[in-house]
Design a protein around this motif. Structure first.
Motif, PDB file in Angstrom:
ATOM      1  N   TYR A   1      24.029 -14.115   2.817  1.00 34.73           N
ATOM      2  CA  TYR A   1      23.783 -12.674   2.729  1.00 34.73           C
ATOM      3  C   TYR A   1      24.930 -11.968   2.018  1.00 34.73           C
ATOM      4  N   ALA A   2      26.147 -12.466   2.214  1.00 36.40           N
ATOM      5  CA  ALA A   2      27.330 -11.835   1.615  1.00 36.40           C
ATOM      6  C   ALA A   2      27.453 -12.121   0.125  1.00 36.40           C
ATOM      7  N   GLY A   3      26.497 -12.864  -0.442  1.00 35.38           N
ATOM      8  CA  GLY A   3      26.588 -13.197  -1.848  1.00 35.38           C
ATOM      9  C   GLY A   3      25.321 -12.967  -2.637  1.00 35.38           C
ATOM     10  N   GLN A   4      24.361 -12.260  -2.051  1.00 41.02           N
ATOM     11  CA  GLN A   4      23.081 -12.123  -2.754  1.00 41.02           C
ATOM     12  C   GLN A   4      22.575 -10.690  -2.740  1.00 41.02           C
ATOM     13  N   ASN A   5      21.840 -10.351  -3.793  1.00 45.03           N
ATOM     14  CA  ASN A   5      21.130  -9.082  -3.899  1.00 45.03           C
ATOM     15  C   ASN A   5      19.641  -9.349  -3.763  1.00 45.03           C
ATOM     16  N   THR A   6      18.943  -8.497  -3.042  1.00 42.69           N
ATOM     17  CA  THR A   6      17.533  -8.750  -2.769  1.00 42.69           C
ATOM     18  C   THR A   6      16.680  -7.505  -3.015  1.00 42.69           C
ATOM     19  N   ILE A   7      15.372  -7.743  -3.157  1.00 46.95           N
ATOM     20  CA  ILE A   7      14.406  -6.667  -3.322  1.00 46.95           C
ATOM     21  C   ILE A   7      13.359  -6.799  -2.225  1.00 46.95           C
ATOM     22  N   GLY A   8      13.027  -5.704  -1.583  1.00 47.54           N
ATOM     23  CA  GLY A   8      11.970  -5.700  -0.581  1.00 47.54           C
ATOM     24  C   GLY A   8      10.960  -4.613  -0.886  1.00 47.54           C
ATOM     25  N   LEU A   9       9.751  -4.784  -0.363  1.00 47.64           N
ATOM     26  CA  LEU A   9       8.704  -3.779  -0.545  1.00 47.64           C
ATOM     27  C   LEU A   9       8.605  -2.981   0.745  1.00 47.64           C
ATOM     28  N   ARG A  10       8.896  -1.690   0.657  1.00 48.30           N
ATOM     29  CA  ARG A  10       8.999  -0.849   1.845  1.00 48.30           C
ATOM     30  C   ARG A  10       7.711  -0.097   2.170  1.00 48.30           C
ATOM     31  N   ASP A  11       6.972   0.327   1.147  1.00 49.05           N
ATOM     32  CA  ASP A  11       5.788   1.161   1.400  1.00 49.05           C
ATOM     33  C   ASP A  11       4.866   1.057   0.184  1.00 49.05           C
ATOM     34  N   TYR A  12       3.600   1.334   0.402  1.00 53.76           N
ATOM     35  CA  TYR A  12       2.666   1.303  -0.729  1.00 53.76           C
ATOM     36  C   TYR A  12       1.480   2.216  -0.460  1.00 53.76           C
ATOM     37  N   GLN A  13       0.853   2.662  -1.545  1.00 53.80           N
ATOM     38  CA  GLN A  13      -0.357   3.480  -1.468  1.00 53.80           C
ATOM     39  C   GLN A  13      -1.267   3.032  -2.609  1.00 53.80           C
ATOM     40  N   ILE A  14      -2.353   2.361  -2.273  1.00 47.93           N
ATOM     41  CA  ILE A  14      -3.233   1.801  -3.317  1.00 47.93           C
ATOM     42  C   ILE A  14      -4.677   2.240  -3.103  1.00 47.93           C
ATOM     43  N   GLY A  15      -4.855   3.468  -2.673  1.00 49.58           N
ATOM     44  CA  GLY A  15      -6.207   4.001  -2.505  1.00 49.58           C
ATOM     45  C   GLY A  15      -6.554   4.252  -1.058  1.00 49.58           C
ATOM     46  N   ASP A  16      -7.613   5.053  -0.858  1.00 46.10           N
ATOM     47  CA  ASP A  16      -8.018   5.452   0.489  1.00 46.10           C
ATOM     48  C   ASP A  16      -9.314   4.782   0.951  1.00 46.10           C
ATOM     49  N   ARG A  17     -10.139   4.338  -0.014  1.00 46.80           N
ATOM     50  CA  ARG A  17     -11.446   3.793   0.350  1.00 46.80           C
ATOM     51  C   ARG A  17     -11.660   2.462  -0.365  1.00 46.80           C
ATOM     52  N   SER A  18     -12.291   1.530   0.336  1.00 50.04           N
ATOM     53  CA  SER A  18     -12.463   0.183  -0.212  1.00 50.04           C
ATOM     54  C   SER A  18     -13.423   0.134  -1.395  1.00 50.04           C
ATOM     55  N   ASN A  19     -14.325   1.095  -1.505  1.00 52.75           N
ATOM     56  CA  ASN A  19     -15.321   1.061  -2.591  1.00 52.75           C
ATOM     57  C   ASN A  19     -14.960   1.968  -3.761  1.00 52.75           C
ATOM     58  N   VAL A  20     -13.692   2.440  -3.783  1.00 53.40           N
ATOM     59  CA  VAL A  20     -13.241   3.320  -4.861  1.00 53.40           C
ATOM     60  C   VAL A  20     -11.999   2.726  -5.506  1.00 53.40           C
ATOM     61  N   ILE A  21     -12.029   2.599  -6.828  1.00 53.95           N
ATOM     62  CA  ILE A  21     -10.842   2.164  -7.570  1.00 53.95           C
ATOM     63  C   ILE A  21      -9.954   3.391  -7.781  1.00 53.95           C
ATOM     64  N   PRO A  22      -8.721   3.374  -7.262  1.00 53.39           N
ATOM     65  CA  PRO A  22      -7.871   4.566  -7.358  1.00 53.39           C
ATOM     66  C   PRO A  22      -7.347   4.776  -8.779  1.00 53.39           C
ATOM     67  N   ALA A  23      -7.174   6.019  -9.139  1.00 58.47           N
ATOM     68  CA  ALA A  23      -6.607   6.366 -10.445  1.00 58.47           C
ATOM     69  C   ALA A  23      -5.089   6.235 -10.438  1.00 58.47           C
ATOM     70  N   ALA A  24      -4.486   6.135  -9.254  1.00 58.95           N
ATOM     71  CA  ALA A  24      -3.031   5.975  -9.144  1.00 58.95           C
ATOM     72  C   ALA A  24      -2.718   5.030  -7.999  1.00 58.95           C
ATOM     73  N   ALA A  25      -1.666   4.263  -8.154  1.00 60.17           N
ATOM     74  CA  ALA A  25      -1.193   3.366  -7.099  1.00 60.17           C
ATOM     75  C   ALA A  25       0.329   3.386  -7.130  1.00 60.17           C
ATOM     76  N   GLU A  26       0.940   3.317  -5.952  1.00 59.33           N
ATOM     77  CA  GLU A  26       2.398   3.371  -5.931  1.00 59.33           C
ATOM     78  C   GLU A  26       2.967   2.477  -4.837  1.00 59.33           C
ATOM     79  N   VAL A  27       4.201   2.038  -5.049  1.00 57.35           N
ATOM     80  CA  VAL A  27       4.955   1.286  -4.052  1.00 57.35           C
ATOM     81  C   VAL A  27       6.383   1.815  -4.033  1.00 57.35           C
ATOM     82  N   VAL A  28       7.054   1.597  -2.917  1.00 59.78           N
ATOM     83  CA  VAL A  28       8.480   1.894  -2.815  1.00 59.78           C
ATOM     84  C   VAL A  28       9.209   0.578  -2.605  1.00 59.78           C
ATOM     85  N   LEU A  29      10.104   0.278  -3.524  1.00 57.67           N
ATOM     86  CA  LEU A  29      10.924  -0.920  -3.438  1.00 57.67           C
ATOM     87  C   LEU A  29      12.277  -0.574  -2.857  1.00 57.67           C
TER      88      LEU A  29
END
Length: 420
Positions: free
Chosen positions: A259-287
């Motif tokens: 841990y004292a020698g590495q840099n890492t990336i994690g996925l903290r949050d995401y928003q990829i739409g509200d309904r399963s039958n709709v393709i969203p016009a926008a999608a986002e994640v927080v790294l």
């Protein structure tokens, strides 16, 4: 030492879950103890029902920068159905004290309180100002706790020596015993990625989909994690020197070293739409980039910029600088020597091994201002790091009574050595 045990057990019995009314009850309990010793206290708060507690022992003619003893009295909750003891029982059984907060971090609160009171009782002159600071809201990000205290009293955070949580746990590595001492924390950078495309019904997907664009960028970013080669390796190099190599037979120690020698990336949050039958016009994640001390915000931004493609935008949401003690610093060398000597005199023969804290603590508010922050709540092998890690925020959190009393004695003597 019976009094410090009773004080801890009482503090544990107060169910001071973050943002609950009992946060205030825990602070008032400590406040009364300090007032009984004739020590004036100050309540610092953003919300009058959510108190932080500050007390001060002034030096007549300070010869060194202040010492600040910090801990938090708020805790996470526990599921009583999964505990074998009451979550907030504060009970002793079989040589251990059980209850939420025994390790995170009410044991440190009382260790520091004990040392602070003993400085007052000694009647001797101090060579530096000493502050006792017990805060709330640490488990929820510290906006009502240390973050607000820094806004209200910024002078406390400059050029101080700080005793904090996160270290002091022992580990047996390659046949030798070590007390871990945290000397720094990684930086944390949160970046939002937003992809834009054509929305529509899921029955007629097109080529210009925001989710596909975002997925491609994420695949590239996570695949390029090895490019995150910036930041300081001083702590890891010091660990290797003390250990006599870069291999550890203890898996937890190996993880800490890595841990004292590495840099890492994690996925903290995401928003990829509200309904399963709709393709969203926008999608986002927080790294979340968790990177070594010394890493600059512009280095993270340059990395992201290299890997973001057309149709995906990025925004730096926050950047908290990391910090790390200078290993050539005479104060750190003295602290390590004193901690080793006192521990041995109190019956635990060990070396002291610096490490980076395994997460973000309230020490970050001091470290970012150039203060020296050390995680140090010394314990015995009954509470070795590999044993206690699963208990922090876990079930049946507990501490060995003998281990805790050892820590009270060691920290008391260590603080006395640095203040009188």
């Amino acid at each position: 030492m019976e009094n410090v045990k009773e004080t801890l057990m009482h503090l544990i019995s107060i169910p001071s879950v973050t943002a609950s009314p009992s946060e205030k009850e825990a602070v008032i309990f400590l406040e009364l103890i300090l007032k009984e010793e004739g020590i004036e206290t100050e309540r610092i708060f953003k919300d009058p029902e959510r108190l932080n507690l500050l007390a001060h022992l002034p030096a007549e003619q300070p010869e060194e920068g202040p010492l600040v003893l910090i801990s938090h009295v708020d805790v996470v909750d526990g599921d009583s159905d999964k505990w074998n003891w009451p979550v907030f029982g504060g009970v002793e059984e079989g040589g251990r004290i059980y209850g939420r907060g025994t390790l995170d971090t009410k044991h440190l609160t009382v260790m520091e309180l004990n040392a602070f009171l003993n400085l007052k009782r000694s009647g001797r002159k101090l060579r530096r100002d000493v502050w006792f600071l017990a805060t709330i809201d640490e488990e929820a990000g510290s906006k009502f706790g240390m973050e607000y205290v820094k806004e209200a009293r910024p002078e406390l955070f400059q050029n101080a020596m700080v005793i904090n949580e996160g270290g002091g746990f022992p580990l047996r590595i390659n046949g030798n015993d070590y007390l871990m001492l945290t000397v720094g924390e990684k930086a944390v950078c949160r970046v939002k990625l937003t992809a834009l495309g054509r929305g529509g019904h899921a029955s007629a997907p097109g080529d210009d989909q925001a989710i596909l664009k975002l997925a491609a960028v994420l695949e590239e970013i996570f695949g390029a994690e090895d490019e995150l080669c910036f930041g300081s390796h001083a702590t890891q190099e010091t660990m290797a020197r003390i250990l006599g190599g870069r291999t550890c037979d203890n898996p937890v120690a190996a993880d800490i070293f890595g841990y004292a020698g590495q840099n890492t990336i994690g996925l903290r949050d995401y928003q990829i739409g509200d309904r399963s039958n709709v393709i969203p016009a926008a999608a986002e994640v927080v790294l979340e980039f968790k990177v070594l001390p010394g890493t600059r915000e512009e280095e993270i931004e340059a990395f992201v910029k290299r890997h973001v493609k057309a149709g995906v935008q990025y925004e730096i949401l926050s950047f908290e600088r990391g910090f790390e003690s200078n290993f050539d610093n005479s104060a750190l060398k003295s602290l390590i020597g004193d901690l080793r000597t006192i521990s041995r005199e109190e019956g635990f023969s060990c070396e002291v091994l610096p490490m980076l804290a395994l997460g973000r603590t309230d020490g970050r508010f001091f470290g970012s201002e150039g203060s020296m922050v050390y995680g140090c709540s010394p314990l015995l092998m009954d509470d070795s790091f590999d044993i206690v890690l699963p208990k922090v925020h876990g079930n049946d959190e507990s501490i060995s009574t003998e281990s805790y009393l050892f820590g009270c004695r060691v920290l008391d003597r260590l603080i006395e050595k640095n203040c009188l």
